[in-house]
Scaffold this motif. Structure first.
Motif, mmCIF file in Angstrom:
data_model
loop_
_atom_site.group_PDB
_atom_site.id
_atom_site.type_symbol
_atom_site.label_atom_id
_atom_site.label_comp_id
_atom_site.label_asym_id
_atom_site.label_seq_id
_atom_site.Cartn_x
_atom_site.Cartn_y
_atom_site.Cartn_z
ATOM 1 N N TRP A 109 39.418 53.373 42.464
ATOM 2 C CA TRP A 109 40.084 52.635 43.530
ATOM 3 C C TRP A 109 39.405 51.275 43.691
ATOM 4 N N ILE A 110 40.199 50.243 43.807
ATOM 5 C CA ILE A 110 39.654 48.890 43.976
ATOM 6 C C ILE A 110 39.862 48.493 45.433
ATOM 7 N N PRO A 111 38.819 48.598 46.254
ATOM 8 C CA PRO A 111 38.983 48.351 47.695
ATOM 9 C C PRO A 111 39.384 46.914 47.977
ATOM 10 N N LEU A 112 39.983 46.741 49.142
ATOM 11 C CA LEU A 112 40.459 45.430 49.605
ATOM 12 C C LEU A 112 41.603 44.912 48.741
ATOM 13 N N THR A 113 42.195 45.812 47.924
ATOM 14 C CA THR A 113 43.408 45.524 47.149
ATOM 15 C C THR A 113 44.295 46.767 47.218
ATOM 16 N N ASP A 114 45.464 46.682 46.645
ATOM 17 C CA ASP A 114 46.376 47.825 46.574
ATOM 18 C C ASP A 114 46.494 48.332 45.142
ATOM 19 N N ARG A 115 45.377 48.326 44.430
ATOM 20 C CA ARG A 115 45.447 48.756 43.026
ATOM 21 C C ARG A 115 44.385 49.808 42.727
ATOM 22 N N ILE A 116 44.799 50.757 41.904
ATOM 23 C CA ILE A 116 43.933 51.858 41.475
ATOM 24 C C ILE A 116 44.044 51.978 39.970
ATOM 25 N N VAL A 117 42.912 52.092 39.315
ATOM 26 C CA VAL A 117 42.885 52.308 37.869
ATOM 27 C C VAL A 117 42.917 53.813 37.624
ATOM 28 N N VAL A 154 26.365 36.371 43.830
ATOM 29 C CA VAL A 154 26.481 35.038 44.427
ATOM 30 C C VAL A 154 26.584 35.123 45.950
ATOM 31 N N ASP A 155 27.374 36.077 46.451
ATOM 32 C CA ASP A 155 27.583 36.188 47.898
ATOM 33 C C ASP A 155 28.012 37.623 48.225
ATOM 34 N N PRO A 156 27.124 38.603 48.084
ATOM 35 C CA PRO A 156 27.522 40.018 48.112
ATOM 36 C C PRO A 156 27.965 40.551 49.456
ATOM 37 N N LEU A 157 27.663 39.834 50.550
ATOM 38 C CA LEU A 157 28.004 40.346 51.878
ATOM 39 C C LEU A 157 29.219 39.649 52.493
ATOM 40 N N ASN A 158 29.800 38.716 51.761
ATOM 41 C CA ASN A 158 30.961 37.967 52.223
ATOM 42 C C ASN A 158 32.223 38.734 51.829
ATOM 43 N N VAL A 159 32.935 39.247 52.825
ATOM 44 C CA VAL A 159 34.104 40.083 52.540
ATOM 45 C C VAL A 159 35.146 39.313 51.739
ATOM 46 N N SER A 160 35.367 38.061 52.069
ATOM 47 C CA SER A 160 36.362 37.271 51.334
ATOM 48 C C SER A 160 35.958 37.095 49.876
ATOM 49 N N HIS A 161 34.656 36.854 49.647
ATOM 50 C CA HIS A 161 34.188 36.697 48.266
ATOM 51 C C HIS A 161 34.319 38.017 47.497
ATOM 52 N N VAL A 162 33.913 39.109 48.114
ATOM 53 C CA VAL A 162 33.995 40.405 47.438
ATOM 54 C C VAL A 162 35.453 40.763 47.169
ATOM 55 N N ARG A 163 36.343 40.414 48.093
ATOM 56 C CA ARG A 163 37.773 40.650 47.868
ATOM 57 C C ARG A 163 38.245 39.878 46.624
ATOM 58 N N ALA A 164 37.779 38.634 46.489
ATOM 59 C CA ALA A 164 38.164 37.832 45.319
ATOM 60 C C ALA A 164 37.632 38.447 44.030
ATOM 61 N N VAL A 165 36.396 38.946 44.072
ATOM 62 C CA VAL A 165 35.822 39.606 42.888
ATOM 63 C C VAL A 165 36.605 40.872 42.561
ATOM 64 N N ASN A 166 36.975 41.639 43.596
ATOM 65 C CA ASN A 166 37.761 42.842 43.365
ATOM 66 C C ASN A 166 39.134 42.520 42.779
ATOM 67 N N GLU A 167 39.736 41.409 43.212
ATOM 68 C CA GLU A 167 41.014 40.992 42.630
ATOM 69 C C GLU A 167 40.848 40.658 41.150
ATOM 70 N N VAL A 168 39.738 40.008 40.816
ATOM 71 C CA VAL A 168 39.445 39.715 39.416
ATOM 72 C C VAL A 168 39.308 41.021 38.622
ATOM 73 N N GLU A 169 38.653 42.015 39.223
ATOM 74 C CA GLU A 169 38.507 43.298 38.539
ATOM 75 C C GLU A 169 39.864 43.959 38.327
ATOM 76 N N ALA A 170 40.717 43.900 39.353
ATOM 77 C CA ALA A 170 42.053 44.483 39.206
ATOM 78 C C ALA A 170 42.821 43.815 38.070
ATOM 79 N N THR A 171 42.701 42.512 37.977
ATOM 80 C CA THR A 171 43.380 41.785 36.893
ATOM 81 C C THR A 171 42.809 42.172 35.536
ATOM 82 N N TYR A 172 41.486 42.325 35.476
ATOM 83 C CA TYR A 172 40.862 42.754 34.216
ATOM 84 C C TYR A 172 41.455 44.075 33.751
#
Length: 560
Positions: free
Chosen positions: A276-284, A344-362
């Motif tokens: 599950w990729i949190p802060l997104t609606d995608r699951i691998v 780079v910014d592990p406690l910033n929810v917006s940043h982590v959401r962006a990283v999670n979106e990148v993971e979903a795309t990967y």
């Protein structure tokens, strides 16, 4: 507190030096000098040799060491670290320590996130007892010394056309630790790994060498997942299976699609894993099933053009921070890219959401299938140093699923969003059938009962991932955030779903009230604790094999 992290510069530099070492001679560890480094499994060692002469004129040489576990969350120093090389030496060390009432905690490869094998007062490693003793191809029974690593055993079994029934995510565990800690893979019809055990030998403080099989009933089932507390496991006989190929299929779906297809996927696949990729609606969704031996090995991407560009979104995001060169970025795997992005910014929810979106795309670009031997399919890259919490709970059986596994994930995702938790991916969800080991989180006498295992994670930045003088402070901040994350899960999810924690990931709170609650949770959920403690009292009355963590967790809370 249990969440205090180790000195980052020490851990990172030790890891860098240790992993750069060539393959070590087996006797190298006991001959090292001050300041030298040895690598045992995934632990770090610094040694000063001293010699102890025990019974039967067998010389055992303990060393003074510092060790850090694989995830970089726990370290320990001891002046009594034993590495016996044969059965006689194991017996002598255990006998001597029992007479002296000296602690002797069995430790494996140091892979458990909670450092459950560590004891500063004394440890014993069987890393040098790593032989395959016998192979019966007809029955599939394979007897090994407990210090052999899973990866090492798999290569030996390959020569005999055999393999293990299932695998955890990492294959560097020693077999002794693999079974004693209750490791598991995934598959609703496949039990945790201790159920692969058909016989084992333990060197106990009071009864000497004890040989157990299923005919020994409760003692056997307690000992095969004995947390290293009932005796030093010296040999293990495993039920192996013929080597086989698996086809792994990877797809990305939405939460609605999971609800629609889950029952079918759970019942129709040998192995099933959700990421599950949190802060997104995608699951691998990863499924693995046997294929004919004639099937060619290889990978078939769903979209070859997208597959070739799977890493590009992560690389593009990392370039924005102007920290690493293009050559460095292009050499990184996806998990390495993710670790650096999060650092780079592990406690910033917006940043982590962006990283999670990148993971979903990967993962969307990596959809497809591949065929390989089972041991090469079922393991996967977990990423860098991390905090992990994992729980197991019943989810009915395949004929009557309760869907509590999906309800749990819905609630977990709500907790993450409601509490504004910077939760990185993945939230890993796996399944197993029940275990007959009373100390297992998946214990049940109903062989058809299915358990879901769910893990949350927080990645700890290192100096290799982000060149910053503040990395140690950042690691502590990530740790504090993970404590909040885990506590929110414990408060809002665990009672509702009647969970039990994985023994390799449970921590002992220092706060007395929290510790009482933890003991009560364990007493309620782990059926075998009373029998386990009684057997421990008989076989190890001085508790030399216990660790302070387990003593703290398992000591019954006295009523006032």
């Amino acid at each position: 507190m249990w969440w205090r992290t180790l000195n980052t510069s020490w851990a990172t530099s030790a890891w860098r030096r240790a992993t750069a070492l060539p393959h070590l001679n087996k006797r190298w560890i006991s001959a090292v000098s001050v300041g030298s480094v040895g690598l045992l499994g995934a632990s770090f060692l610094f040694g000063i040799p001293s010699t102890v002469i025990l019974a039967r004129d067998v010389t055992v040489t303990p060393i003074e060491v510092d060790l850090a576990n694989w995830s970089g969350t726990h370290l320990v120093h001891t002046s009594r670290y034993y590495q016996p090389e044969c059965a006689d030496e194991i017996e002598n060390v255990v006998r001597s320590c029992n007479v002296e009432k000296a602690p002797l905690r069995p430790v494996g490869s140091g892979l458990s996130p909670n450092g459950i094998g560590f004891n500063s007062s004394g440890m014993i490693s069987l890393a040098q007892c790593d032989r395959v003793l016998s192979v019966d191809r007809n029955s599939g029974h394979v007897t090994v010394e407990a210090g052999i690593r899973v990866s090492q055993l798999v290569e030996e079994l390959r020569h005999h056309g055999l393999t293990l029934q299932n695998y955890a995510s990492i294959a560097e565990q020693q077999i002794g630790g693999f079974i004693q800690i209750g490791a598991h893979g995934t598959g609703a019809t496949i039990p945790p790994v201790e159920e692969q055990v058909v016989g084992l030998s333990l060197v106990t403080p009071t009864r000497g060498v004890v040989h157990l099989t299923k005919e020994d009933g409760e003692e056997f089932h307690l000992a095969k997942l004995g947390l290293g507390c009932l005796g030093v496991v010296s040999t293990v006989t495993l039920q192996c299976v013929p080597m086989h190929k698996l086809r792994e299929e990877t797809r990305v779906v939405s939460r609605a699609e999971i609800r629609q297809h889950h029952a079918h996927w759970l019942t129709s696949n040998r192995h099933l894993r959700y990421m599950w990729i949190p802060l997104t609606d995608r699951i691998v969704v990863v499924t693995c099933n046997p294929v004919d031996e004639s099937t060619e090995l290889g990978r078939i991407p769903l979209d070859p053009r997208a597959d070739a560009e799977a890493l590009e979104p992560a690389r593009a995001l990392l370039r924005q921070f102007n920290i690493w060169s293009e050559d460095e970025i292009n050499r990184l795997s996806f998990t390495q890219l993710r670790d650096r992005l999060l650092a780079v910014d592990p406690l910033n929810v917006s940043h982590v959401r962006a990283v999670n979106e990148v993971e979903a795309t990967y993962w969307e670009r990596s959809q497809g299938s591949r065929v390989d031997w089972s041991d090469r399919i079922l393991g996967f890259d977990c990423g860098g140093q991390q905090w992990v919490s994992e729980v197991a709970f019943s989810t009915g059986n395949l004929n009557s699923p309760t869907f509590r596994d999906l309800d749990f994930m819905d609630d977990l995702l709500s907790v993450i969003e409601d509490e504004s938790i910077a939760a990185p991916a993945p939230l890993e969800q796996r399944w197993s059938s029940s275990s007959r080991a009373p100390m297992s989180a998946a214990y049940s006498l109903d062989k058809d009962e299915v358990f879901s295992w769910v893990g949350i994670v927080a990645y700890l930045p290192t100096e290799e991932e982000i060149p910053s003088a503040q990395v140690e402070t950042l690691r502590q901040q990530v740790t504090n955030h993970f404590v909040h994350y885990r506590q929110a899960c414990e408060n809002k999810l665990w009672p509702k779903f009647d969970v039990a924690e994985h023994w390799g990931k449970i921590e002992a709170p220092e706060d007395p009230a929290q510790l009482r609650n933890k003991r009560a949770q364990l007493a309620h959920r782990i059926a075998g604790i009373p029998s386990f403690l009684r057997l421990s009292e008989q076989w190890d009355p001085h508790h030399i094999l216990m660790s302070s963590k387990l003593t703290s967790l398992l000591t019954p809370t006295k009523n006032k």
